[in-house]
Scaffold this motif. Structure first.
Motif, PDB file in Angstrom:
ATOM      1  N   PHE A   1       0.835  -1.204   0.000  1.00  0.00           N
ATOM      2  CA  PHE A   1       0.000   0.000   0.000  1.00  0.00           C
ATOM      3  C   PHE A   1       0.863   1.244   0.000  1.00  0.00           C
ATOM      4  O   PHE A   1       0.619   2.195  -0.756  1.00  0.00           O
ATOM      5  CB  PHE A   1      -0.905   0.004   1.236  1.00  0.00           C
ATOM      6  CG  PHE A   1      -2.197  -0.732   1.069  1.00  0.00           C
ATOM      7  CD1 PHE A   1      -3.267  -0.148   0.407  1.00  0.00           C
ATOM      8  CD2 PHE A   1      -2.341  -2.019   1.569  1.00  0.00           C
ATOM      9  CE1 PHE A   1      -4.460  -0.827   0.257  1.00  0.00           C
ATOM     10  CE2 PHE A   1      -3.528  -2.703   1.423  1.00  0.00           C
ATOM     11  CZ  PHE A   1      -4.600  -2.107   0.759  1.00  0.00           C
TER      12      PHE A   1
ATOM     13  N   SER B   1       1.267   3.502  -3.356  1.00  0.00           N
ATOM     14  CA  SER B   1       0.107   4.384  -3.103  1.00  0.00           C
ATOM     15  C   SER B   1      -1.179   3.704  -3.558  1.00  0.00           C
ATOM     16  O   SER B   1      -2.020   4.299  -4.250  1.00  0.00           O
ATOM     17  CB  SER B   1       0.290   5.736  -3.821  1.00  0.00           C
ATOM     18  OG  SER B   1       1.438   6.404  -3.352  1.00  0.00           O
TER      19      SER B   1
ATOM     20  N   ASP C   1      -4.823   1.581  -3.502  1.00  0.00           N
ATOM     21  CA  ASP C   1      -6.128   1.597  -2.850  1.00  0.00           C
ATOM     22  C   ASP C   1      -6.604   0.189  -2.523  1.00  0.00           C
ATOM     23  O   ASP C   1      -7.446   0.012  -1.641  1.00  0.00           O
ATOM     24  CB  ASP C   1      -7.153   2.285  -3.755  1.00  0.00           C
ATOM     25  CG  ASP C   1      -6.776   3.720  -4.066  1.00  0.00           C
ATOM     26  OD1 ASP C   1      -6.601   4.499  -3.119  1.00  0.00           O
ATOM     27  OD2 ASP C   1      -6.637   4.059  -5.260  1.00  0.00           O
ATOM     28  N   VAL C   2      -6.079  -0.793  -3.245  1.00  0.00           N
ATOM     29  CA  VAL C   2      -6.395  -2.193  -2.983  1.00  0.00           C
ATOM     30  C   VAL C   2      -5.173  -3.021  -3.336  1.00  0.00           C
ATOM     31  O   VAL C   2      -4.480  -2.738  -4.318  1.00  0.00           O
ATOM     32  CB  VAL C   2      -7.637  -2.659  -3.784  1.00  0.00           C
ATOM     33  CG1 VAL C   2      -7.459  -2.450  -5.281  1.00  0.00           C
ATOM     34  CG2 VAL C   2      -7.982  -4.109  -3.480  1.00  0.00           C
TER      35      VAL C   2
ATOM     36  N   PHE D   1      -8.069  -3.736   1.411  1.00  0.00           N
ATOM     37  CA  PHE D   1      -8.582  -2.474   0.888  1.00  0.00           C
ATOM     38  C   PHE D   1      -8.173  -1.317   1.794  1.00  0.00           C
ATOM     39  O   PHE D   1      -8.156  -1.446   3.021  1.00  0.00           O
ATOM     40  CB  PHE D   1     -10.113  -2.509   0.822  1.00  0.00           C
ATOM     41  CG  PHE D   1     -10.669  -3.542  -0.114  1.00  0.00           C
ATOM     42  CD1 PHE D   1     -10.965  -3.223  -1.436  1.00  0.00           C
ATOM     43  CD2 PHE D   1     -10.906  -4.836   0.323  1.00  0.00           C
ATOM     44  CE1 PHE D   1     -11.470  -4.179  -2.292  1.00  0.00           C
ATOM     45  CE2 PHE D   1     -11.421  -5.801  -0.529  1.00  0.00           C
ATOM     46  CZ  PHE D   1     -11.696  -5.469  -1.847  1.00  0.00           C
ATOM     47  N   ARG D   2      -7.886  -0.180   1.167  1.00  0.00           N
ATOM     48  CA  ARG D   2      -7.678   1.034   1.955  1.00  0.00           C
ATOM     49  C   ARG D   2      -9.027   1.452   2.533  1.00  0.00           C
ATOM     50  O   ARG D   2      -9.999   1.635   1.804  1.00  0.00           O
ATOM     51  CB  ARG D   2      -7.076   2.145   1.086  1.00  0.00           C
ATOM     52  CG  ARG D   2      -6.587   3.339   1.899  1.00  0.00           C
ATOM     53  CD  ARG D   2      -5.924   4.369   1.001  1.00  0.00           C
ATOM     54  NE  ARG D   2      -4.657   3.911   0.458  1.00  0.00           N
ATOM     55  CZ  ARG D   2      -3.483   3.999   1.060  1.00  0.00           C
ATOM     56  NH1 ARG D   2      -3.424   4.511   2.287  1.00  0.00           N
ATOM     57  NH2 ARG D   2      -2.382   3.576   0.474  1.00  0.00           N
TER      58      ARG D   2
ATOM     59  N   SER E   1     -10.297   4.130   3.739  1.00  0.00           N
ATOM     60  CA  SER E   1     -10.914   5.387   3.308  1.00  0.00           C
ATOM     61  C   SER E   1     -11.665   5.237   1.995  1.00  0.00           C
ATOM     62  O   SER E   1     -12.647   5.942   1.740  1.00  0.00           O
ATOM     63  CB  SER E   1      -9.853   6.487   3.185  1.00  0.00           C
ATOM     64  OG  SER E   1      -8.851   6.128   2.239  1.00  0.00           O
ATOM     65  N   GLN E   2     -11.225   4.299   1.144  1.00  0.00           N
ATOM     66  CA  GLN E   2     -11.885   4.100  -0.143  1.00  0.00           C
ATOM     67  C   GLN E   2     -13.177   3.297  -0.008  1.00  0.00           C
ATOM     68  O   GLN E   2     -13.979   3.254  -0.936  1.00  0.00           O
ATOM     69  CB  GLN E   2     -10.941   3.400  -1.124  1.00  0.00           C
ATOM     70  CG  GLN E   2      -9.755   4.230  -1.549  1.00  0.00           C
ATOM     71  CD  GLN E   2     -10.149   5.371  -2.474  1.00  0.00           C
ATOM     72  OE1 GLN E   2     -11.260   5.867  -2.450  1.00  0.00           O
ATOM     73  NE2 GLN E   2      -9.214   5.799  -3.318  1.00  0.00           N
TER      74      GLN E   2
ATOM     75  N   GLY F   1     -14.390  -0.698  -7.726  1.00  0.00           N
ATOM     76  CA  GLY F   1     -13.384   0.256  -7.300  1.00  0.00           C
ATOM     77  C   GLY F   1     -12.472   0.689  -8.432  1.00  0.00           C
ATOM     78  O   GLY F   1     -12.158   1.882  -8.578  1.00  0.00           O
TER      79      GLY F   1
ATOM     80  N   TRP G   1      -9.558   3.525  -8.642  1.00  0.00           N
ATOM     81  CA  TRP G   1      -8.642   2.969  -7.646  1.00  0.00           C
ATOM     82  C   TRP G   1      -7.349   2.491  -8.296  1.00  0.00           C
ATOM     83  O   TRP G   1      -7.347   1.978  -9.426  1.00  0.00           O
ATOM     84  CB  TRP G   1      -9.269   1.773  -6.960  1.00  0.00           C
ATOM     85  CG  TRP G   1     -10.350   2.060  -5.978  1.00  0.00           C
ATOM     86  CD1 TRP G   1     -10.890   3.283  -5.678  1.00  0.00           C
ATOM     87  CD2 TRP G   1     -11.032   1.097  -5.164  1.00  0.00           C
ATOM     88  NE1 TRP G   1     -11.870   3.140  -4.737  1.00  0.00           N
ATOM     89  CE2 TRP G   1     -11.982   1.816  -4.394  1.00  0.00           C
ATOM     90  CE3 TRP G   1     -10.933  -0.276  -5.014  1.00  0.00           C
ATOM     91  CZ2 TRP G   1     -12.831   1.183  -3.495  1.00  0.00           C
ATOM     92  CZ3 TRP G   1     -11.774  -0.912  -4.114  1.00  0.00           C
ATOM     93  CH2 TRP G   1     -12.706  -0.192  -3.365  1.00  0.00           C
TER      94      TRP G   1
END
Length: 276
Positions: free
Chosen positions: A104, A108, A110-111, A151-152, A154-155, A185, A190
């Motif tokens: 992550f 950077s 998101d998944v 998964f992040r 926040s997303q 996503g 994403w």
């Protein structure tokens, strides 16, 4: 990074205990493990109580299948940066959670998805690459499975898994909830990363042919919703496997392929065929 885990279970106390034991050896400890319990025997509660002194376990009751349970667990998870959805019958390597969080940060992302392997370390149901790959709508079908997805958090705000998809759902579409969320996503922009060093282990299951039909239905339904261009390939794959098995006089393998193809067709059509 703070990582939280949500486990939806129908009552596999021994397997759930094995998952918990693997987490105690993890090089990165989760801040919370929410167990969405659909077991009415009380065995899951007993497992959670036994491990509560060693792990941050929270048990919540749920119904409606794996996806619905994960949604309930996600709502109860609390603050964290990353969310994982391990099945109740998998377990982690010592560095699984740490490597996921590194991916992550490095990309950077998101998944992040990882590799599903047998206890021996060999690949289970698929041949998984050891490399790092950018997830796309094309390769997400072969590089994403719920138990290896992270998964992040926040997303995921405002997003849930579809409770009409997946094992135990009150519909014929008994798979695909994680893939559908991943594709949704990616459609939103994403950044998805597959990292083959993120390992999740399972006992390679042996399914009855009818189970392949149930899982095929879910696959077909997600294709109908998210990527109709894959329809012919999704049908051709199990039919080709059935043909190869028939040539080898593997009756069970041939039946599995046929059942999977029928299931995909049912999902694409949005209705079941016959009484099965």
């Amino acid at each position: 990074m703070k990582i939280g885990l949500v486990v939806s279970t129908i009552g596999r106390p021994d397997a759930l205990g094995r998952l918990f034991e693997s987490i105690t050896r993890s090089s990165l400890a989760p801040v919370r493990i929410v167990v969405s319990d659909q077991d009415r025997s009380g065995q899951t509660l007993g497992v959670c109580l036994r491990w509560a002194s060693r792990l941050p376990v929270l048990r919540v009751p749920s119904t409606g299948g794996a996806a619905a349970g994960r949604n309930v667990g996600l709502a109860s998870l609390g603050e964290c940066d990353v969310v994982g959805f391990p099945d109740d019958d998998v377990w982690y390597a010592k560095d699984t959670l740490e490597r996921a969080c590194i991916a992550f940060d490095r990309w950077s992302a998101d998944v992040v998805t990882g590799r599903l392997a047998e206890a021996s370390g060999e690949d289970g149901r698929w041949r998984w690459p050891r490399s790092v790959e950018l997830l796309t709508h094309e390769n997400a079908w072969r590089l994403g499975i719920e138990a290896t997805m992270f998964f992040r958090r926040s997303q995921l705000q405002g997003m849930t898994l579809r409770p009409d998809l997946g094992v135990g759902a009150p519909t014929p579409w008994q798979s695909g909830e994680g893939t559908e969320l991943l594709l949704r996503g990616l459609s939103r922009g994403w950044v998805g990363i597959y990292d083959g060093s993120v390992r999740v282990y399972e006992d390679c299951p042996v399914y009855e042919p009818s189970r392949y039909r149930a899982y095929g239905r879910g696959t077909g339904r997600v294709i109908a919703m998210r990527d109709r261009r894959r329809a012919l390939r999704a049908l051709a794959g199990p039919l080709a496997r059935a043909s190869r098995a028939a040539l080898l006089r593997d009756r069970v393998g041939a039946e599995r392929g046929i059942q999977a193809a029928v299931g995909v067709a049912e999902g694409l059509l949005g209705r079941t065929i016959g009484r099965s």
